[in-house]
Design an enzyme around this catalytic site. Structure first.
Site, PDB file in Angstrom:
ATOM      1  N   ASN A 215       0.873  -1.175   0.000  1.00  0.00           N
ATOM      2  CA  ASN A 215       0.000   0.000   0.000  1.00  0.00           C
ATOM      3  C   ASN A 215       0.909   1.224   0.000  1.00  0.00           C
ATOM      4  OD1 ASN A 215      -1.779   2.064   0.510  1.00  0.00           O
ATOM      5  ND2 ASN A 215      -2.273   1.437   2.598  1.00  0.00           N
ATOM      6  N   TRP A 216       1.042   1.831  -1.166  1.00  0.00           N
ATOM      7  CA  TRP A 216       1.984   2.959  -1.298  1.00  0.00           C
ATOM      8  C   TRP A 216       1.439   4.249  -0.697  1.00  0.00           C
ATOM      9  CZ3 TRP A 216       3.719   2.218  -7.147  1.00  0.00           C
ATOM     10  CH2 TRP A 216       4.418   1.004  -7.261  1.00  0.00           C
ATOM     11  N   LYS A 217       0.184   4.244  -0.320  1.00  0.00           N
ATOM     12  CA  LYS A 217      -0.469   5.444   0.238  1.00  0.00           C
ATOM     13  C   LYS A 217      -0.249   6.637  -0.708  1.00  0.00           C
ATOM     14  CE  LYS A 217       0.109   3.438   4.759  1.00  0.00           C
ATOM     15  NZ  LYS A 217       0.010   3.610   6.199  1.00  0.00           N
TER      16      LYS A 217
ATOM     17  N   HIS B 233      -9.530   0.946   4.951  1.00  0.00           N
ATOM     18  CA  HIS B 233      -8.240   1.156   5.606  1.00  0.00           C
ATOM     19  C   HIS B 233      -8.457   2.086   6.801  1.00  0.00           C
ATOM     20  CE1 HIS B 233      -4.153   2.511   6.383  1.00  0.00           C
ATOM     21  NE2 HIS B 233      -3.753   1.409   5.773  1.00  0.00           N
TER      22      HIS B 233
ATOM     23  N   GLU C 257      -6.912   4.537   7.828  1.00  0.00           N
ATOM     24  CA  GLU C 257      -6.752   5.969   7.534  1.00  0.00           C
ATOM     25  C   GLU C 257      -8.029   6.524   6.895  1.00  0.00           C
ATOM     26  OE1 GLU C 257      -2.994   5.623   5.469  1.00  0.00           O
ATOM     27  OE2 GLU C 257      -2.079   5.039   7.364  1.00  0.00           O
TER      28      GLU C 257
ATOM     29  N   GLU D 266      -5.379  -5.234  10.688  1.00  0.00           N
ATOM     30  CA  GLU D 266      -4.392  -4.184  10.889  1.00  0.00           C
ATOM     31  C   GLU D 266      -4.677  -3.460  12.201  1.00  0.00           C
ATOM     32  OE1 GLU D 266      -2.486  -2.956   6.959  1.00  0.00           O
ATOM     33  OE2 GLU D 266      -4.254  -1.709   7.179  1.00  0.00           O
TER      34      GLU D 266
ATOM     35  N   GLY E 121       2.201   2.265  10.681  1.00  0.00           N
ATOM     36  CA  GLY E 121       3.087   3.410  10.483  1.00  0.00           C
ATOM     37  C   GLY E 121       3.783   3.869  11.755  1.00  0.00           C
TER      38      GLY E 121
ATOM     39  N   SER F 212       3.347  -2.190  10.337  1.00  0.00           N
ATOM     40  CA  SER F 212       4.805  -2.171  10.504  1.00  0.00           C
ATOM     41  C   SER F 212       5.455  -3.524  10.219  1.00  0.00           C
ATOM     42  CB  SER F 212       5.183  -1.658  11.892  1.00  0.00           C
ATOM     43  OG  SER F 212       4.698  -0.338  12.072  1.00  0.00           O
TER      44      SER F 212
ATOM     45  N   GLY G 121       2.799  -1.130   4.327  1.00  0.00           N
ATOM     46  CA  GLY G 121       2.847   0.294   4.020  1.00  0.00           C
ATOM     47  C   GLY G 121       4.286   0.721   3.753  1.00  0.00           C
ATOM     48  N   GLY G 122       4.907   1.307   4.752  1.00  0.00           N
ATOM     49  CA  GLY G 122       6.244   1.898   4.600  1.00  0.00           C
ATOM     50  C   GLY G 122       7.255   0.997   3.904  1.00  0.00           C
TER      51      GLY G 122
HETATM   52  C1  PEP Z   1      -0.861   0.056   6.080  1.00  0.00           C
HETATM   53  O1  PEP Z   1      -0.978   1.247   5.871  1.00  0.00           O
HETATM   54  O2  PEP Z   1      -1.723  -0.723   5.665  1.00  0.00           O
HETATM   55  C2  PEP Z   1       0.307  -0.405   6.823  1.00  0.00           C
HETATM   56  C3  PEP Z   1       0.321  -1.625   7.278  1.00  0.00           C
HETATM   57  O3  PEP Z   1       1.323   0.516   6.999  1.00  0.00           O
HETATM   58  P1  PEP Z   1       2.756   0.239   7.679  1.00  0.00           P
HETATM   59  O4  PEP Z   1       3.269  -1.055   7.118  1.00  0.00           O
HETATM   60  O5  PEP Z   1       3.586   1.407   7.289  1.00  0.00           O
HETATM   61  O6  PEP Z   1       2.528   0.124   9.154  1.00  0.00           O
END
Ligand code: PEP
Length: 251
Positions: free
Chosen positions: A9-11, A95, A97, A167, A173, A212, A233-234
């Site tokens: 997920n590149w956001k 999600h 967010e 999640e 994040g 994470s 994500g990251g």
């Molecule tokens: C996400 O946004 O779905 C996610 C898991 O982010 P991160 O891996 O950065 O915690």
């Protein structure tokens, strides 16, 4: 046997240049990933460019969100059919967010899930508790309520053709990861909840962990019985890290 799915997920990150570099990097190391399906979810505007870049590879394309409407006067929205039109297989719905920053409710998330399925997309339905909800000991109730919104609207069968991403919001994040046991407990709760309704659906549905996940902790998370991949994500923004998570799923 459920094929693991590692979805990035590149956001709201990237540029035409950087997404091209990222995809070329993933393609260059893709042979090292022997078992998992790899998917990338770029921002909407880069979907056609990324679709072209991944053409002829096994990488799947997903979007990060979708409208619950098919077409019409919905300024700024993107319809499910538009996502299939540009080559998407997956779409993330609900999600945290979207839920927390944009106030999207369980019911609205369920209507996006339904619209996505109707257009032939595979929804990746995100569920998960806030830190205070975990501290109050209501993680299972929260996850159950989020799943019930979809089950009540679409029936449990709909989840057979979908992906669930657990999640924990406190792990997204933040660099704080759920321990493998903490994650497994919730994953097995989700699978048991579905099994009580339909054992075939429970056996089939892939339940990803997100929060994470990175190159260092992926192997121990992915080794858990009910963890069928990751929503990243990251760590999906660096080809080497994303590939390392993919290879951690090799069996
Ligand atoms: C996400 O946004 O779905 C996610 C898991 O982010 P991160 O891996 O950065 O915690």
């Amino acid at each position: 046997m459920r094929q693991p799915l590692i979805a990035g997920n590149w956001k709201m990150n990237g540029s035409l240049d950087s997404v091209s570099t990222l995809v070329e990097g993933i393609k260059a190391g893709l042979d090292s990933v022997t078992t998992a399906e790899m998917a990338v979810c770029p921002p909407y505007v880069y979907l056609p460019a990324v679709a072209t870049l991944i053409g002829g590879t096994s990488i799947s394309l997903g979007a990060q969100d979708v409208s619950d409407q098919e077409a019409g006067a919905y300024t700024g929205e993107v319809a499910p059919g538009m996502l299939t039109d540009v080559g998407c297989k997956y779409v993330i719905v609900g999600h945290s967010e979207r839920r927390s920053i944009y106030g999207e409710s369980d019911a609205f998330t369920a209507s996006k899930f339904a619209a996505a399925r109707k257009a032939g997309l595979v929804p990746i339905l995100c569920v998960g508790e806030l830190l205070e909800e975990r501290e109050q000991g209501i993680t299972e109730q929260v996850v159950s309520r989020q799943l019930d919104a979809v089950i009540d609207l679409e029936g449990v069968d709909a989840l057979a053709g979908a992906v669930i991403a657990y999640e924990p919001v406190w792990a997204i994040g933040t660099g704080k990861t759920a321990s493998p046991d903490q994650a497994q407990d919730v994953h097995s709760y989700i699978r048991a909840k579905l099994a009580a309704l339909d054992s075939g659906v429970a056996e089939k549905v892939r339940i990803l962990y997100g929060g994470s996940m990175n190159a260092g902790n992926a192997a121990e998370l992915l080794a858990m019985t009910d963890i069928d991949g990751g929503l990243i994500g990251g760590a999906s923004l660096k080809a080497a890290d994303f590939l390392a998570i993919g290879t951690a799923a090799n069996r």
